[in-house]
Design a protein around this motif. Structure first.
Motif, PDB file in Angstrom:
ATOM      1  N   SER A  51      59.693 125.731 -51.573  1.00  0.00           N
ATOM      2  CA  SER A  51      58.420 126.261 -52.080  1.00  0.00           C
ATOM      3  C   SER A  51      57.991 125.491 -53.315  1.00  0.00           C
ATOM      4  O   SER A  51      56.813 125.165 -53.506  1.00  0.00           O
ATOM      5  N   LEU A  52      58.961 125.218 -54.216  1.00  0.00           N
ATOM      6  CA  LEU A  52      58.618 124.448 -55.414  1.00  0.00           C
ATOM      7  C   LEU A  52      58.067 123.070 -55.049  1.00  0.00           C
ATOM      8  O   LEU A  52      57.128 122.576 -55.679  1.00  0.00           O
ATOM      9  N   LYS A  53      58.679 122.424 -54.083  1.00  0.00           N
ATOM     10  CA  LYS A  53      58.188 121.118 -53.635  1.00  0.00           C
ATOM     11  C   LYS A  53      56.778 121.230 -53.074  1.00  0.00           C
ATOM     12  O   LYS A  53      55.928 120.374 -53.297  1.00  0.00           O
ATOM     13  N   ALA A  54      56.534 122.319 -52.348  1.00  0.00           N
ATOM     14  CA  ALA A  54      55.199 122.536 -51.785  1.00  0.00           C
ATOM     15  C   ALA A  54      54.188 122.760 -52.895  1.00  0.00           C
ATOM     16  O   ALA A  54      53.069 122.242 -52.861  1.00  0.00           O
ATOM     17  N   PHE A  65      49.619 121.115 -56.104  1.00  0.00           N
ATOM     18  CA  PHE A  65      48.917 121.134 -57.380  1.00  0.00           C
ATOM     19  C   PHE A  65      48.967 119.789 -58.107  1.00  0.00           C
ATOM     20  O   PHE A  65      48.737 119.712 -59.309  1.00  0.00           O
ATOM     21  N   SER A  66      49.276 118.708 -57.400  1.00  0.00           N
ATOM     22  CA  SER A  66      49.376 117.395 -58.046  1.00  0.00           C
ATOM     23  C   SER A  66      48.023 116.859 -58.469  1.00  0.00           C
ATOM     24  O   SER A  66      47.920 116.098 -59.421  1.00  0.00           O
ATOM     25  N   ASN A  67      46.955 117.221 -57.787  1.00  0.00           N
ATOM     26  CA  ASN A  67      45.605 116.759 -58.117  1.00  0.00           C
ATOM     27  C   ASN A  67      44.818 117.920 -58.690  1.00  0.00           C
ATOM     28  O   ASN A  67      44.573 118.924 -58.017  1.00  0.00           O
ATOM     29  N   LYS A  68      44.433 117.786 -59.962  1.00  0.00           N
ATOM     30  CA  LYS A  68      43.753 118.884 -60.643  1.00  0.00           C
ATOM     31  C   LYS A  68      42.328 119.103 -60.148  1.00  0.00           C
ATOM     32  O   LYS A  68      41.714 120.136 -60.435  1.00  0.00           O
ATOM     33  N   ASN A  69      41.791 118.143 -59.474  1.00  0.00           N
ATOM     34  CA  ASN A  69      40.405 118.276 -59.012  1.00  0.00           C
ATOM     35  C   ASN A  69      40.305 119.023 -57.686  1.00  0.00           C
ATOM     36  O   ASN A  69      39.202 119.311 -57.213  1.00  0.00           O
ATOM     37  N   ASP A  70      41.449 119.275 -57.038  1.00  0.00           N
ATOM     38  CA  ASP A  70      41.407 120.000 -55.762  1.00  0.00           C
ATOM     39  C   ASP A  70      41.161 121.483 -56.000  1.00  0.00           C
ATOM     40  O   ASP A  70      41.601 122.082 -56.988  1.00  0.00           O
ATOM     41  N   ILE A  71      40.415 122.094 -55.108  1.00  0.00           N
ATOM     42  CA  ILE A  71      40.146 123.541 -55.132  1.00  0.00           C
ATOM     43  C   ILE A  71      40.660 124.109 -53.837  1.00  0.00           C
ATOM     44  O   ILE A  71      40.299 123.645 -52.743  1.00  0.00           O
TER      45      ILE A  71
END
Length: 303
Positions: A263-266, A271-277
């Protein structure tokens, strides 16, 4: 004794001396002589022509005529002349012959004792013979391999002719073979063309050998690469299988931790890209560990 008798005696004495001297002749060393009586050769008791070697000999004055000949080795230096070879090329041949008188009587009968006549006849025969032999051979033949053969043939044929003249040819030697300017140029061009042809053949052979070596090297390289790739795939497959086994073994030891780790890996990837919604259901499985402060999936927080 009166003056008349003295004069007569002296005259008679002088005549006797002149007569005695006229009855003798000398043949030098290396020479031989024939004696003619009224124009005919004198003969021995067995009928053979008489000839006399070096020394003091006698003759009958007025009746006998003496012919002295040089029996030493003579050199006939033949003037260089153009000769046509088999490939219709002119060459200038410089050669000479060594000869001597073998049969004095035959020599006198066939040449009248004239050395110039004898050498002229021999030169004509040699010229005809050498033209015939060169006409059967190429320039390459006459200046290399066949030169000794030509000499032997000329010597044999020259003696066949010389024996008729009472002569013996000791040797025939070719001093030099020169090429006229036009012939030299043609031969040079021919040699150059032959060398270029030979060089092109060597280059073609070299290129063929290089292509064969390159093809063999390419084949070996392809085999090496394919073998390496095959070994690499096997190693990677073995590594992947080993890693999978490690994961499975780890999962069996602590299924809850493995689920939490996944789950942490997921979350990290999501959440690696802050611009994603992302629009998600809070009740979904993705937020299972956000709702449980204890970190255990499937257990509601009491707070």
């Amino acid at each position: 004794m009166n003056n008349g008798l003295k004069t007569g005696f002296i005259s008679l004495l002088l005549f006797a001396v002149v007569l005695a001297l006229s009855s003798l002749y000398v043949v030098p060393q290396g020479y031989a002589s024939l004696v003619l009586r009224l124009g005919k050769l004198e003969t021995n008791s067995d009928g053979s022509v008489a000839n006399f070697g070096p020394g003091l000999h006698k003759k009958i004055p007025i009746l006998n005529t003496v012919k002295i000949f040089d029996t030493r080795l003579q050199t006939l230096d033949i003037k260089p002349s153009p000769i046509v070879t088999k490939e219709k090329k002119n060459v200038i041949v410089d050669y000479y012959a060594k000869w001597r008188i073998e049969d004095l009587a035959k020599f006198y009968k066939n040449t009248s004792g004239n050395v110039y006549t004898a050498e002229n006849l021999l030169e004509q025969f040699l010229n005809s013979s050498i033209r015939a032999e060169f006409g059967k051979r190429t320039i390459k033949d006459v200046v290399s391999a066949d030169r000794a053969d030509v000499r032997e043939i000329l010597l044999t044929r020259a003696n066949d002719k010389a024996v008729e003249l009472g002569m013996h040819v000791i040797d025939v030697r070719i001093k030099g073979i020169e090429l006229p300017a036009s012939t030299s140029s043609a031969i040079f061009q021919s040699m150059r063309a032959n060398m270029e042809k030979l060089a092109n053949r060597h280059r073609a052979d070299g290129r063929g050998a290089a292509d064969a070596i390159q093809a063999e090297a390419d084949k070996d390289a392809a085999v090496i690469i394919a073998t390496a790739q095959s070994k690499g795939e096997k190693i990677r497959a073995a590594g992947a299988a080993k890693a999978e086994k490690i994961y499975v073994d780890a999962y069996k030891l602590s299924p809850d931790f493995f689920a939490f780790y996944r789950s942490l890996k997921a979350y990290e990837k999501a959440f690696s890209n802050k611009n994603d919604i992302m629009v998600l259901n809070q009740e979904g499985q993705f937020f299972e560990y956000f709702k449980n402060s204890s970190g255990l999936a499937g257990v509601s927080s009491t707070k």
